[in-house]
Motif scaffolding. Structure first.
Motif, mmCIF file in Angstrom:
data_model
loop_
_atom_site.group_PDB
_atom_site.id
_atom_site.type_symbol
_atom_site.label_atom_id
_atom_site.label_comp_id
_atom_site.label_asym_id
_atom_site.label_seq_id
_atom_site.Cartn_x
_atom_site.Cartn_y
_atom_site.Cartn_z
ATOM 1 N N LYS A 429 18.500 52.680 42.234
ATOM 2 C CA LYS A 429 18.323 51.321 42.711
ATOM 3 C C LYS A 429 19.390 50.415 42.091
ATOM 4 C CE LYS A 429 13.284 51.617 43.318
ATOM 5 N NZ LYS A 429 11.977 51.015 42.968
ATOM 6 N N PHE A 430 20.040 49.630 42.931
ATOM 7 C CA PHE A 430 21.052 48.718 42.424
ATOM 8 C C PHE A 430 21.342 47.671 43.488
ATOM 9 C CE2 PHE A 430 22.789 52.521 44.244
ATOM 10 C CZ PHE A 430 23.701 52.055 45.185
ATOM 11 N N ASN A 431 21.989 46.610 43.075
ATOM 12 C CA ASN A 431 22.390 45.534 43.979
ATOM 13 C C ASN A 431 23.907 45.472 44.050
ATOM 14 O OD1 ASN A 431 19.759 44.623 44.532
ATOM 15 N ND2 ASN A 431 19.717 43.486 42.600
ATOM 16 N N ILE A 432 24.408 45.185 45.243
ATOM 17 C CA ILE A 432 25.843 44.998 45.431
ATOM 18 C C ILE A 432 26.046 43.639 46.094
ATOM 19 C CG2 ILE A 432 27.949 45.901 46.481
ATOM 20 C CD1 ILE A 432 26.655 48.633 46.511
ATOM 21 N N GLU A 433 26.848 42.798 45.471
ATOM 22 C CA GLU A 433 27.040 41.439 45.958
ATOM 23 C C GLU A 433 28.514 41.174 46.244
ATOM 24 O OE1 GLU A 433 23.887 38.772 43.584
ATOM 25 O OE2 GLU A 433 25.299 39.851 42.309
ATOM 26 N N LEU A 434 28.774 40.441 47.303
ATOM 27 C CA LEU A 434 30.126 39.959 47.587
ATOM 28 C C LEU A 434 30.339 38.669 46.806
ATOM 29 C CD1 LEU A 434 32.786 39.892 49.220
ATOM 30 C CD2 LEU A 434 31.530 38.620 50.976
ATOM 31 N N SER A 435 31.318 38.679 45.939
ATOM 32 C CA SER A 435 31.544 37.499 45.097
ATOM 33 C C SER A 435 32.196 36.380 45.899
ATOM 34 C CB SER A 435 32.438 37.859 43.913
ATOM 35 O OG SER A 435 32.731 36.697 43.158
ATOM 36 N N THR A 436 31.601 35.198 45.811
ATOM 37 C CA THR A 436 32.171 34.003 46.450
ATOM 38 C C THR A 436 32.561 32.963 45.401
ATOM 39 O OG1 THR A 436 29.944 33.089 46.714
ATOM 40 C CG2 THR A 436 30.842 34.354 48.570
ATOM 41 N N VAL A 437 32.565 33.396 44.140
ATOM 42 C CA VAL A 437 32.898 32.484 43.043
ATOM 43 C C VAL A 437 34.399 32.540 42.776
ATOM 44 C CG1 VAL A 437 32.459 31.919 40.626
ATOM 45 C CG2 VAL A 437 30.626 32.877 42.044
ATOM 46 N N ASP A 438 35.061 31.408 42.879
ATOM 47 C CA ASP A 438 36.514 31.375 42.708
ATOM 48 C C ASP A 438 36.944 31.904 41.351
ATOM 49 O OD1 ASP A 438 36.837 30.306 45.223
ATOM 50 O OD2 ASP A 438 36.825 28.207 44.521
ATOM 51 N N GLU A 439 36.122 31.647 40.320
ATOM 52 C CA GLU A 439 36.499 32.075 38.974
ATOM 53 C C GLU A 439 36.585 33.606 38.848
ATOM 54 O OE1 GLU A 439 34.306 29.813 39.725
ATOM 55 O OE2 GLU A 439 35.225 27.995 38.893
ATOM 56 N N ASP A 440 35.893 34.324 39.728
ATOM 57 C CA ASP A 440 35.924 35.787 39.659
ATOM 58 C C ASP A 440 37.244 36.375 40.148
ATOM 59 O OD1 ASP A 440 33.411 35.876 38.647
ATOM 60 O OD2 ASP A 440 32.402 36.412 40.533
ATOM 61 N N TYR A 441 37.973 35.600 40.936
ATOM 62 C CA TYR A 441 39.173 36.133 41.576
ATOM 63 C C TYR A 441 40.415 35.900 40.719
ATOM 64 C CZ TYR A 441 36.576 37.106 45.830
ATOM 65 O OH TYR A 441 35.691 37.642 46.731
ATOM 66 N N PRO A 442 41.186 36.962 40.458
ATOM 67 C CA PRO A 442 42.427 36.786 39.708
ATOM 68 C C PRO A 442 43.462 36.054 40.554
ATOM 69 C CG PRO A 442 42.250 39.038 40.545
ATOM 70 C CD PRO A 442 40.938 38.367 40.842
ATOM 71 N N ALA A 443 44.537 35.673 39.909
ATOM 72 C CA ALA A 443 45.545 34.857 40.589
ATOM 73 C C ALA A 443 46.206 35.593 41.758
ATOM 74 C CB ALA A 443 46.609 34.414 39.578
ATOM 75 N N ASP A 444 46.216 36.926 41.706
ATOM 76 C CA ASP A 444 46.925 37.677 42.756
ATOM 77 C C ASP A 444 45.999 38.178 43.865
ATOM 78 O OD1 ASP A 444 45.531 39.479 41.266
ATOM 79 O OD2 ASP A 444 47.147 40.960 41.099
ATOM 80 N N LEU A 445 44.755 37.632 43.936
ATOM 81 C CA LEU A 445 43.802 38.073 44.946
ATOM 82 C C LEU A 445 43.043 36.876 45.509
ATOM 83 C CD1 LEU A 445 42.364 40.507 46.352
ATOM 84 C CD2 LEU A 445 40.702 40.442 44.480
ATOM 85 N N HIS A 446 42.957 36.792 46.832
ATOM 86 C CA HIS A 446 42.169 35.723 47.452
ATOM 87 C C HIS A 446 41.320 36.311 48.577
ATOM 88 C CE1 HIS A 446 45.774 35.870 50.074
ATOM 89 N NE2 HIS A 446 44.917 35.551 51.052
#
Length: 478
Positions: A429-446
């Motif tokens: 059992k586990f959860n998988i979430e799509l991150s929509t938090v800008d802070e999670d994204y590094p500078a080279d990924l959008h």
């Protein structure tokens, strides 16, 4: 008084061949000429001739499938009990000896071939002649003796992979037969790097040809690739590009994934086992199955599966059918699945998923209206993990998903999935979430949030268990 049986080869006097007084049968040649010969002498040398003359009552022997020179040499050898096998006539004489089952003549040819190999100057053209003769014998005459001699002799020479195998392979890459190719690989004695370089060169011009399939399916070649991560990465990338540039070929795709698995199984540290930055038609991408493995195992029928709350996709039903070992039961389950598709208003199933099912012979029972014509983009993560690591540790995984309409030069398109275990004690059992938090994204990924939708995503993890790789597919909510 008992008359001793004549033992061949025997010298009956070659001059008697040209004396028509002793000839009671006619031998016809390829150029429409003929000559007389003795049925008795020919029969002593071969039971095939005995059958023709004694049982079938034939008075003519046709040698029109062979050159006249080789046919005359055959007749002279049967009369004289001796022969000097020379290279220009070797194939024809060896072929005749097999066609008429003249055992002592076949042995003479084999001995001559052995001498050719042992006295070889290791000149490339000389070795090509010898290898081609062995291939012809193996593939056409169904006799592997010459190939055994080739492998035994050539394997003793140094740098055979570089000196002969790779150049020969480059010259005959798209024409060489799998049986001959396997013999070439055996001659290499484990030195496959020159061969792999030849494969790499032809990947650019010939694509993933059948020769590539044969070579990269060889376990010894795979073992060699483990220590050559750079060469492997380059070749894998080229094959991946072939799949991306052309229509997906199921056989090529399966080769790619089997190679991926085999190299990982051998312990490769290659960073390209799973590629980022590429949209890949995926063997491992099985859409939207069960949030809980237990739920899947607990189901006993399509009807029981229907009433489970999380069973919301036709993919789930089809995967359930896929595990059914009995064909008739599987067909009935498919028919039931078709009914549920209409009753529950389920989404259509993608062609990518259909192509990877293990039960394609039963798919005729699935209405075409259920199958979607649109392709599903399959995106690989930039790292590998095991199922146990996935469900017992919280971690973020970066996926690269290029969008053609994006003009950004500073960063790449993609998205981040965060995996969080529900419980350390319940590893299914586990959860998988799509991150929509800008802070999670590094500078080279959008992330293009207007285009990326977790409801349309499906995940498959490749898990190694009991010496086999398995596709563990799951659905999730976040």
């Amino acid at each position: 008084m008992t008359v001793a049986k004549v033992s061949v080869p025997c010298d009956f006097g070659v001059e008697n061949l040209y004396d028509e007084f002793h000839g009671n049968i006619t031998v016809e040649f390829k150029d429409s000429t003929s000559m007389k010969a003795s049925s008795l002498i020919l029969s002593w040398n071969s039971e095939v001739f005995t059958h023709l003359f004694k049982e079938l009552r034939q008075g003519t022997v046709e040698l029109k499938d062979f050159s006249k020179e080789a046919a005359v040499i055959l007749l002279e050898s049967l009369y004289s009990g001796d022969i000097v096998v020379e290279r220009p006539h070797f194939r024809e004489i060896y072929k005749i000896s097999h066609a008429f089952q003249v055992e002592w003549l076949s042995e003479k040819c084999t001995a001559a071939f052995t001498e050719f190999c042992e006295s070889s100057s290791q000149d490339f053209n000389d070795m090509v002649f010898l290898f081609n003769e062995a291939v012809y014998s193996d593939c056409t005459l169904k006799c592997g003796k010459l190939m055994e001699i080739i492998v035994s002799t050539f394997s003793k020479f140094e740098k055979m992979s570089e000196m002969f195998v790779a150049p020969y392979l480059s010259k005959h890459f798209t024409r060489i037969k799998p049986a001959a190719l396997n013999q070439l690989l055996e001659i290499c004695c484990g030195q496959f790097i020159p061969v792999l370089r030849a494969v790499k060169e032809h990947l650019q011009t010939d694509g993933i040809a059948k020769t590539v399939h044969t070579i990269l399916s060889n376990k010894d070649v795979v073992k060699c690739m483990v220590g050559e991560s750079q060469l492997y990465d380059e070749m894998y990338g080229m094959m991946l590009k072939q799949l991306n540039d052309k229509n997906m070929n199921a056989e090529d795709l399966e080769l790619l994934m089997n190679l991926n698995r085999a190299v990982r199984n051998q312990g490769s540290t290659s960073t390209s086992v799973v590629h980022s930055n590429k949209i890949v038609p995926g063997y491992a991408a099985i859409p939207n199955l069960f949030h809980e493995v237990k739920e899947f195992k607990a189901a006993r029928s399509i009807g029981a599966l229907r009433h489970q709350v999380s069973c919301i996709s036709i993919f789930m039903f089809l995967e359930f059918v896929n595990w059914e070992p009995h064909p008739f039961t599987a067909i009935k389950m498919l028919q039931k699945t078709s009914d549920l598709y209409t009753e529950l208003s389920l989404c259509r199933v993608s062609t990518v998923f259909i192509d990877r099912l293990l039960i394609p012979k039963h798919l005729e029972y699935l209405p075409k209206s259920v199958i979607s014509d649109c392709d599903t983009a399959i995106i690989a993560c930039n790292e590998t993990t095991t199922l146990r690591a996935l469900v017992t540790t919280e971690k973020c995984y970066n996926f690269m998903a290029p969008f053609p309409q994006c003009n950004s030069q500073s960063s790449k398109c993609g998205f981040i999935l965060r995996v969080t275990p529900v419980s350390m004690k319940e590893t299914d059992k586990f959860n998988i979430e799509l991150s929509t938090v800008d802070e999670d994204y590094p500078a080279d990924l959008h992330c293009h949030r207007d285009l990326v939708n977790i409801a349309k995503m499906h995940l498959a993890i490749e898990e190694y268990f009991e010496d086999k790789w398995y596709d563990m597919a799951m659905s999730w909510g976040g």
